[in-house]
Design an enzyme around this catalytic site. Structure first.
Site, PDB file in Angstrom:
ATOM      1  N   CYS A  77      17.322 -81.715  57.026  1.00 40.40           N
ATOM      2  CA  CYS A  77      18.302 -80.951  56.181  1.00 40.40           C
ATOM      3  C   CYS A  77      19.234 -80.381  57.379  1.00 40.40           C
ATOM      4  CB  CYS A  77      17.655 -79.748  55.301  1.00 40.40           C
ATOM      5  SG  CYS A  77      16.504 -78.766  55.898  1.00 40.40           S
ATOM      6  N   ASP A 279      24.564 -77.497  49.947  1.00 42.20           N
ATOM      7  CA  ASP A 279      23.129 -77.720  49.973  1.00 42.20           C
ATOM      8  C   ASP A 279      22.985 -79.161  50.339  1.00 42.20           C
ATOM      9  OD1 ASP A 279      20.236 -77.797  49.730  1.00 42.20           O
ATOM     10  OD2 ASP A 279      20.326 -76.849  47.765  1.00 42.20           O
ATOM     11  N   HIS A 281      19.937 -80.586  50.221  1.00 45.79           N
ATOM     12  CA  HIS A 281      18.452 -81.082  49.605  1.00 45.79           C
ATOM     13  C   HIS A 281      18.813 -81.617  48.215  1.00 45.79           C
ATOM     14  CE1 HIS A 281      17.767 -77.480  52.390  1.00 45.79           C
ATOM     15  NE2 HIS A 281      16.716 -78.241  52.462  1.00 45.79           N
TER      16      HIS A 281
END
Length: 397
Positions: A77, A279, A281
């Site tokens: 990430c 994000d 993820h």
């Protein structure tokens, strides 16, 4: 402007839930140096956010190192966030900060070339493969989580092999940005003939930039400035909040890398005391370029509601990013820092000094290592810098 926005109607409909999530407020929203007002230009805010390149976990790419992982889910990430920050710098460099993305619209070649720099292939200069393997030289095993400073150091090293973008990447030390060192680095001549060097030096004050016969800039190299910071011990110190928010207002802003331990986000702006972030993820399938060089880019733009989090929930370890295409942009950034960041008499977020600190080792602008065994110096295209996995082991020592 209305006709332009009408072409985005479908995108706006998809993201309408995101608009509802924002409170009714007269406070402005700041996104990477641009101000938006929810009461009057929600659509422009949406378009601005969806135009940012969004890099997420991917799966089913070729194994890193030949036998390593074929997905970065669970560990990549921060690398993806670093890719997003760098991609924003390249967008500003080639297309401009106000460039907008439209689904299914033909985009300029520079846009597709930027995307190709980040595809999950070992021969793409900022791929997950190159970043993970360069991280080995920073003490990180492949598959190990990176922190903000580590990913900054990796980008600094990889940029040395990227002739097309020709970025000068400066990563600050000890919370201190040294103006003298940055100017020295950005005015370092690009590899070319000595005559081109002399010409660029003689005319830099009048022209600012010049190009040699190959088309490479021999004047000011566009600057990617990354400032790793620790804004507290276990939690962010509230004294830094105003200065941190001011950074998102600067026209040179590339946002910030950070998040929570082992959970990285790319912060692009704020509303009140909440940060807005992309994000990484989400795990998507590997996408390669088409035969004509274009990239199916729909999965590289976030068409969902971007997330928000309270600033006080931010882990204190962060890295700020800024892009200065011209020397004047950097001079303007220095003025803004003096006015907005350094006005704090104690506990400043970082320092900006004119001269290189005498107790530091001498500053030497980084240069690309000589790699005589691979023939990399003969390759004109950065897309083909690393054809073999073994080459990266040589480059990372």
């Amino acid at each position: 402007m209305e006709s332009v926005l009408s072409r985005y109607e479908n995108q706006i409909t998809i993201l309408s839930d995101y608009l509802e999530e924002f409170p009714e407020t007269d406070e402005p929203v700041w996104i990477l140096g641009r101000q938006h007002h929810l009461s009057t230009d929600k659509s422009k805010l949406l378009l601005d956010i969806s135009a940012r390149l969004w890099f997420t976990y991917r799966r089913k790419f070729s194994p890193i190192g030949g036998t390593g992982p074929s997905s970065d889910a669970g560990w990549g990430c921060m690398l993806r966030c670093g890719q997003m920050m760098l991609a924003q710098a390249l967008i500003c460099r080639h297309l401009g900060r106000d460039w907008q993305w439209e689904k299914h619209k033909k985009q300029p070649e520079e846009y597709h070339r930027i995307l190709r720099c980040f595809l999950d292939r070992k021969d793409c200069c900022y791929s997950i493969h190159q970043m993970a393997q360069m991280g080995v030289g920073e003490g990180k095993s492949i598959g190990e989580w990176f922190g903000p400073n580590t990913v900054a150091q990796v980008l600094k090293k990889l940029a040395l092999f990227d002739e097309w973008n020709s970025l000068a990447v400066y990563v600050s030390m000890d919370n201190t940005v040294v103006i003298e060192d940055i100017k020295k680095m950005c005015w370092s001549p690009a590899p070319s003939s000595s005559a081109a060097h002399s010409s660029a030096h003689l005319h830099r004050s009048a022209l600012g930039r010049s190009k040699n016969a190959a088309g490479f800039c021999t004047g000011w190299k566009p600057l990617l400035l990354i400032i790793p910071l620790r804004l507290g011990i276990n939690h962010i110190n509230p004294v830094y909040i105003d200065a941190f928010k001011e950074c998102f207002k600067m026209p040179q802003s590339l946002g910030a890398l950070g998040g929570k331990p082992n959970n990285a986000y790319y912060f692009i702006g704020f509303l009140g005391n909440e940060l807005i972030y992309l994000d990484p993820h989400t795990t998507q399938t590997f996408v390669d370029s088409e035969e004509n060089g274009t990239v199916d880019d729909e999965s590289f733009h976030c068409q969902q509601a971007p997330h928000r989090m309270k600033i006080m929930n931010l882990d204190p370890s962060v890295a700020l990013g800024f892009f200065c295409k011209e020397e004047g942009d950097f001079d303007n950034w220095c003025s803004l820092v003096q006015k907005e960041i350094l006005k704090q008499q104690s506990l400043r977020m970082f320092e900006l000094v004119q001269k290189h600190p005498p107790h530091w080792p001498p500053f030497v602008p980084p240069t690309k290592p000589e790699v005589t065994t691979t023939g990399a110096e003969l390759i004109e295209s950065t897309d083909k810098l690393f054809e073999l996995e073994e080459e990266f082991e040589i480059l990372s020592v």
